[in-house]
Design a protein around this motif. Structure first.
Motif, mmCIF file in Angstrom:
data_model
loop_
_atom_site.group_PDB
_atom_site.id
_atom_site.type_symbol
_atom_site.label_atom_id
_atom_site.label_comp_id
_atom_site.label_asym_id
_atom_site.label_seq_id
_atom_site.Cartn_x
_atom_site.Cartn_y
_atom_site.Cartn_z
ATOM 1 N N GLN A 440 0.864 -1.185 0.000
ATOM 2 C CA GLN A 440 0.000 0.000 0.000
ATOM 3 C C GLN A 440 0.901 1.236 0.000
ATOM 4 O OE1 GLN A 440 -2.626 0.887 3.386
ATOM 5 N NE2 GLN A 440 -4.173 1.525 1.879
ATOM 6 N N GLU A 454 3.743 0.315 2.458
ATOM 7 C CA GLU A 454 3.703 -0.615 3.596
ATOM 8 C C GLU A 454 3.454 -2.013 3.050
ATOM 9 O OE1 GLU A 454 0.736 0.124 6.624
ATOM 10 O OE2 GLU A 454 1.343 -1.648 7.774
ATOM 11 N N LEU A 457 0.707 -8.428 4.470
ATOM 12 C CA LEU A 457 0.751 -9.846 4.129
ATOM 13 C C LEU A 457 -0.632 -10.378 3.751
ATOM 14 C CD1 LEU A 457 2.625 -12.330 4.098
ATOM 15 C CD2 LEU A 457 2.079 -12.663 6.521
ATOM 16 N N ARG A 458 -0.628 -11.258 2.761
ATOM 17 C CA ARG A 458 -1.877 -11.909 2.349
ATOM 18 C C ARG A 458 -1.640 -13.402 2.272
ATOM 19 N NH1 ARG A 458 -3.349 -7.847 3.663
ATOM 20 N NH2 ARG A 458 -4.307 -6.114 2.559
ATOM 21 N N ASN A 512 5.583 -4.601 8.996
ATOM 22 C CA ASN A 512 5.044 -4.838 10.351
ATOM 23 C C ASN A 512 5.898 -5.884 11.081
ATOM 24 O OD1 ASN A 512 2.349 -3.380 10.642
ATOM 25 N ND2 ASN A 512 2.185 -4.326 8.610
ATOM 26 N N ASP A 574 3.119 1.991 15.181
ATOM 27 C CA ASP A 574 1.881 1.756 14.434
ATOM 28 C C ASP A 574 0.659 1.943 15.338
ATOM 29 O OD1 ASP A 574 0.430 1.091 12.258
ATOM 30 O OD2 ASP A 574 0.930 -1.047 12.256
ATOM 31 N N ARG A 598 -6.217 4.394 11.951
ATOM 32 C CA ARG A 598 -7.280 4.814 11.033
ATOM 33 C C ARG A 598 -8.607 5.069 11.747
ATOM 34 N NH1 ARG A 598 -7.014 -0.628 9.232
ATOM 35 N NH2 ARG A 598 -8.965 -1.717 9.623
ATOM 36 N N GLU A 634 -9.447 7.925 3.392
ATOM 37 C CA GLU A 634 -10.348 7.439 2.346
ATOM 38 C C GLU A 634 -10.908 8.568 1.494
ATOM 39 O OE1 GLU A 634 -13.260 4.840 4.054
ATOM 40 O OE2 GLU A 634 -11.787 3.335 4.580
ATOM 41 N N TYR A 653 -7.201 4.084 1.247
ATOM 42 C CA TYR A 653 -7.849 3.731 -0.015
ATOM 43 C C TYR A 653 -7.968 4.933 -0.950
ATOM 44 C CZ TYR A 653 -9.245 -0.596 2.391
ATOM 45 O OH TYR A 653 -9.253 -1.776 3.056
HETATM 46 N N1 LIG Z 1 -10.770 0.473 6.149
HETATM 47 C C1 LIG Z 1 -9.602 0.837 5.620
HETATM 48 N N2 LIG Z 1 -8.535 0.025 5.796
HETATM 49 C C2 LIG Z 1 -7.356 0.414 5.255
HETATM 50 C C3 LIG Z 1 -7.215 1.593 4.532
HETATM 51 N N3 LIG Z 1 -5.922 1.688 4.139
HETATM 52 C C4 LIG Z 1 -5.284 0.588 4.625
HETATM 53 N N4 LIG Z 1 -6.154 -0.174 5.271
HETATM 54 C C5 LIG Z 1 -5.887 -1.432 5.983
HETATM 55 O O1 LIG Z 1 -5.352 -1.064 7.206
HETATM 56 C C6 LIG Z 1 -4.402 -2.044 7.661
HETATM 57 C C7 LIG Z 1 -3.128 -1.386 7.952
HETATM 58 O O2 LIG Z 1 -2.250 -2.212 8.468
HETATM 59 P P1 LIG Z 1 -1.883 -2.294 9.993
HETATM 60 O O3 LIG Z 1 -2.521 -1.240 10.792
HETATM 61 O O4 LIG Z 1 -0.413 -2.418 10.073
HETATM 62 O O5 LIG Z 1 -2.578 -3.653 10.436
HETATM 63 C C8 LIG Z 1 -2.154 -4.857 9.894
HETATM 64 C C9 LIG Z 1 -1.037 -5.460 10.625
HETATM 65 O O6 LIG Z 1 -1.185 -5.223 11.995
HETATM 66 C C10 LIG Z 1 -1.252 -6.921 10.341
HETATM 67 N N5 LIG Z 1 -0.328 -7.345 9.304
HETATM 68 C C11 LIG Z 1 -0.447 -7.250 7.974
HETATM 69 N N6 LIG Z 1 0.655 -7.729 7.379
HETATM 70 C C12 LIG Z 1 1.510 -8.093 8.361
HETATM 71 C C13 LIG Z 1 2.815 -8.643 8.385
HETATM 72 O O7 LIG Z 1 3.492 -8.879 7.386
HETATM 73 N N7 LIG Z 1 3.338 -8.898 9.642
HETATM 74 C C14 LIG Z 1 2.641 -8.607 10.764
HETATM 75 N N8 LIG Z 1 3.226 -8.881 11.931
HETATM 76 N N9 LIG Z 1 1.430 -8.096 10.789
HETATM 77 C C15 LIG Z 1 0.868 -7.833 9.564
HETATM 78 O O8 LIG Z 1 -2.550 -7.130 9.917
HETATM 79 C C16 LIG Z 1 -3.256 -5.888 10.010
HETATM 80 C C17 LIG Z 1 -4.317 -5.789 9.005
HETATM 81 O O9 LIG Z 1 -3.805 -5.744 7.739
HETATM 82 P P2 LIG Z 1 -4.753 -5.528 6.483
HETATM 83 O O10 LIG Z 1 -5.939 -6.373 6.641
HETATM 84 O O11 LIG Z 1 -3.919 -5.664 5.313
HETATM 85 O O12 LIG Z 1 -5.177 -4.082 6.703
HETATM 86 C C18 LIG Z 1 -4.288 -3.037 6.477
HETATM 87 C C19 LIG Z 1 -4.814 -2.218 5.302
HETATM 88 O O13 LIG Z 1 -5.325 -2.996 4.267
HETATM 89 C C20 LIG Z 1 -8.344 2.415 4.365
HETATM 90 O O14 LIG Z 1 -8.339 3.484 3.740
HETATM 91 N N10 LIG Z 1 -9.520 2.015 4.935
#
Ligand SMILES: Nc1nc2c(ncn2[C@@H]2O[C@@H]3COP(=O)(O)O[C@H]4[C@@H](O)[C@H](n5cnc6c(=O)[nH]c(N)nc65)O[C@@H]4COP(=O)(O)O[C@H]3[C@H]2O)c(=O)[nH]1
Length: 688
Positions: A440, A454, A457-458, A512, A574, A598, A634, A653
């Motif tokens: 992102q 950033e 992970l998926r 992260n 974060d 957010r 957003e 977004y």
């Molecule tokens: N509603 C909304 N959401 C937005 C917007 N922009 C970004 N996001 C979402 O907000 C989350 C941001 O990541 P995070 O706070 O680090 O929060 C992350 C992070 O804590 C964790 N995560 C994701 N990837 C990794 C990783 O590689 N390692 C670790 N340890 N945690 C991860 O999972 C959490 C969720 O990740 P995602 O589902 O990808 O969700 C991401 C992203 O898709 C927006 O405008 N509106």
């Protein structure tokens, strides 16, 4: 005889020995002495009669020459004073009696007939002529007398020596038997009562004295060993008890542990056949224990657990069992409870008691908990089954918003199983290339230019499709898989961004980092190695930490953070504002950026509270010399609002959703082209 002798005690043996010895030696010596006395007395009597006869022969010679037998008789009568002479006689050469003297003695004739007579016959010589012979006869009375007197003296001597010997023997016997009796008594004391406190009295320096000393020494050593042994034994018993206690109890709360629970429920089931008598199981998990532990340290966490344990124990009946099952998990076994309504009522009561405020380190806390309830026999017939189901119910209480009580339902087991199978699937996710990173963009709010991204992970599950990191990251954390997955993310993201930076100019990447990764012993070294292998500059790498992972054990967290910064990494915090941020700590952290969560951005710019918080965070970061990134932008309004309030960077977004690696270069190219176009249009507008 031999047996009889062996059965005698030492004193009697000594006496017997003494008597036999004394009597034998006395008798032998006495007999020898009496015989000797007898022989000597007899010899003396014989000599005496010979001498007397010779004297008589000399004296009588003239009487014989003058044939005066009256004178001869008178001379012979001179022997009358000798009481032993029985007859004196002078016999002429022709054999006729010249003179004879017979003293007047009672029983003389009888005495003269005795065989024990001593006779002396001495010739009366006139020159060479023998005129006659003097014959004397005496009896043995003096010999007998003398012998009798000696015999009596010997007898008295023997008696005296026997007496003196007996006294000596008595003393000897006492000097032997008293120490022996003492020793025997002492030995009995030792062997029968194990009493090593007494010692025998040592009064002599002979063999018995040595024996007594040796015995005392031996007792002394036994006593010391006994004391040492007793000490060792009690130590060992205490250690064993302690071990048994430790094996079945939790050292922090003192509550029984899961081993105790298993043993106890097995015993109960054996005793009662099954759980049909009624049994309810409450599985309690504290909702915010991890936060308290991480933020305020283990001591505080331990205090919290102890308080929870006390509250639980104080709230149940004496035959109910409270167990600390694991980290922040407690199990309460309620006996004789069959009705689900009652079990739920009790669970609710416990939840209410646990959520009452408590003070730790002079701070007030409210600990909430999630409780799963399973009741026998409805929800399981064995304690193990009840436990599994109550655990599943607890998970549902937690995922349903925490701080609640849930009763087990059949469908829950399927969901728990699903969680375990997710963990199993996740183990193979890297090998099977099911993990992907989406990127992102992070945008400079003033210029709208993407400056970095950033890594998010998926997991593309073969059956379930994309699984949200919100779902699988906690599973990876709990199982420890996050260490492996986290390294993979860094490797992949650093390598990718290094490649894009070569094409588009330097871009930064935010990754992260999970709490478990951050605290793993060689995290800095591994991150450093991965960065080196990727060829990406350290100042392009930003590691995203969360508040909870750095607030607890602050000193240790600060040390790790400095290690990372010394390696050249940048650090950002974060989700800032969602935790329990301690602003005083913040200035000790070598942070580069704060990320506004957010949840504060979504209601901007209209919601006054969110606006105030976002503004305060931005102001604070600015004061501490940190940059600010707003998450979840957003709308254009949000971007503009934040840009006006010292928030330099943003993501959301509005700019772009997280993009797969394949689409990110196109995004970069398009954005740059668009921005270039917009800037040209802008400059031409200005010129016109
Ligand atoms: N509603 C909304 N959401 C937005 C917007 N922009 C970004 N996001 C979402 O907000 C989350 C941001 O990541 P995070 O706070 O680090 O929060 C992350 C992070 O804590 C964790 N995560 C994701 N990837 C990794 C990783 O590689 N390692 C670790 N340890 N945690 C991860 O999972 C959490 C969720 O990740 P995602 O589902 O990808 O969700 C991401 C992203 O898709 C927006 O405008 N509106």
């Amino acid at each position: 005889m031999k047996r009889w002798l062996e059965s005698l005690g030492i004193p009697k043996k000594l006496w017997l020995f003494h008597l036999v010895t004394a009597l034998t030696s006395g008798i032998v010596a006495g007999v020898i002495m009496i015989l000797t006395v007898w022989t000597i007395a007899r010899g003396n009597a014989n000599t005496d009669v010979q001498i007397k006869a010779s004297i008589m022969a000399d004296n009588i010679l003239p009487s014989l020459q003058f044939r005066d037998n009256a004178v001869a008789h008178d001379i012979l009568a001179g022997l009358g004073r000798d009481r032993d002479i029985l007859r004196a006689k002078v016999i002429e050469a022709n054999g006729e009696t010249f003179a004879e003297y017979l003293p007047e003695r009672p029983g003389l004739a009888k005495r003269l007939r005795s065989k024990d007579l001593i006779r002396a016959s001495i010739p009366i010589m006139d020159g060479k002529d023998r005129l006659g012979t003097v014959e004397l006869v005496r009896d043995m009375n003096s010999v007998y007398r003398e012998t009798t007197i000696y015999t009596m003296a010997i007898g008295v001597a023997m008696l005296v020596s026997l007496l003196v010997g007996s006294l000596l023997i008595l003393r000897l016997q006492r000097s032997i038997t008293v120490p022996l009796a003492n020793l025997t008594r002492l030995m009995k004391q030792v062997s029968e009562r194990n009493d090593y406190t007494h010692r025998t009295e040592v009064t002599s320096r002979d063999e018995l004295g040595d024996l007594g000393l040796s015995f005392n020494h031996m007792i002394e050593q036994i006593q010391q060993r006994d004391t040492a042994l007793g000490h060792e034994l009690s130590e060992r018993l205490r250690a064993e008890e302690q071990l048994a206690h430790l094996a079945h109890h939790d050292p922090v709360t003192g509550l029984p542990n899961r081993h105790f629970f298993r043993k106890c429920t097995q015993d109960l089931e054996k005793l009662q056949g099954s759980t049909d008598h009624g049994m309810a199981l409450l599985f309690i998990d504290l909702d915010n224990f991890k936060y308290v532990n991480d933020t305020f340290g283990h001591d505080c966490g331990d205090q919290l657990l102890t308080e929870v344990a006390m509250r639980l124990q104080g709230a149940v009946r004496s035959n109910d069992i409270v167990v600390r099952f694991g980290g922040d998990e407690f199990v309460v076994l309620l006996q004789n409870v069959r009705e689900t309504a009652l079990a739920l009522q009790l669970a609710e009561k416990l939840r209410e008691i646990l959520t009452r405020p408590l003070r730790l380190n002079n701070q007030e806390f409210v600990v909430t908990c999630s409780i799963g309830v399973a009741v026998a026999p409805l929800h399981g017939r064995s304690a193990e089954e009840l436990l599994q189901n109550a655990d599943a119910a607890m998970y549902h209480a937690k995922s349903g918003g925490k701080d609640g009580v849930r009763l087990w339902e059949t469908t829950m087991s399927d969901q728990s199983t699903a969680r375990f199978s997710m963990e199993a699937d996740l183990r193979h996710a890297i090998d099977r290339n099911e993990l992907e990173i989406h990127y992102q963009p992070i945008v400079d709010l003033a210029s709208q230019k993407p400056v970095g991204m950033e890594a998010l992970l998926r997991w593309k599950h073969p059956i379930q499709g994309y699984v949200s990191p919100m779902v699988f990251i906690p599973v990876a954390e709990e199982s420890g898989l996050i260490l492996q997955i986290g390294e993979w993310v860094m490797m992949e993201a650093f390598r990718q961004v290094a490649a894009w930076s070569a094409d588009f100019g330097p871009l930064s990447i935010a990754v992260n980092v999970s709490a478990r990764q951050f605290r793993s012993p060689n995290f800095t070294a591994r991150a450093d190695q991965i960065a080196r292998d990727s060829g990406l500059n350290r100042d392009q790498i930003e590691l995203e930490l969360t508040e909870s992972m750095v607030m607890g054990h602050t000193a240790e967290a600060v040390r790790i953070m400095h290690e990372l910064v010394d390696c050249g990494f940048k650090l950002s915090l974060d989700d800032f504002g969602t935790g329990y941020s301690s602003l005083s700590y913040l200035k000790r952290f070598p942070l580069n950026k704060l990320k506004i969560d957010r949840s504060f951005v979504s209601d901007l710019p209209d919601d006054a509270e969110s606006a105030a918080i976002a503004e305060a965070i931005a102001g604070l970061a600015h004061t501490l010399g940190m940059q600010v990134v707003a998450e979840g932008i957003e709308t254009l309004e949000q971007a503009a609002y934040l840009a006006d309030r010292q928030c330099r960077y943003g993501q959301g977004y509005y700019f772009s959703r997280p993009l797969p690696a394949s689409r990110f270069p196109a995004y970069l190219a398009e954005t740059r082209a668009r921005l270039l176009l917009e800037s040209r249009q802008e400059s031409s507008r200005r010129h016109t």
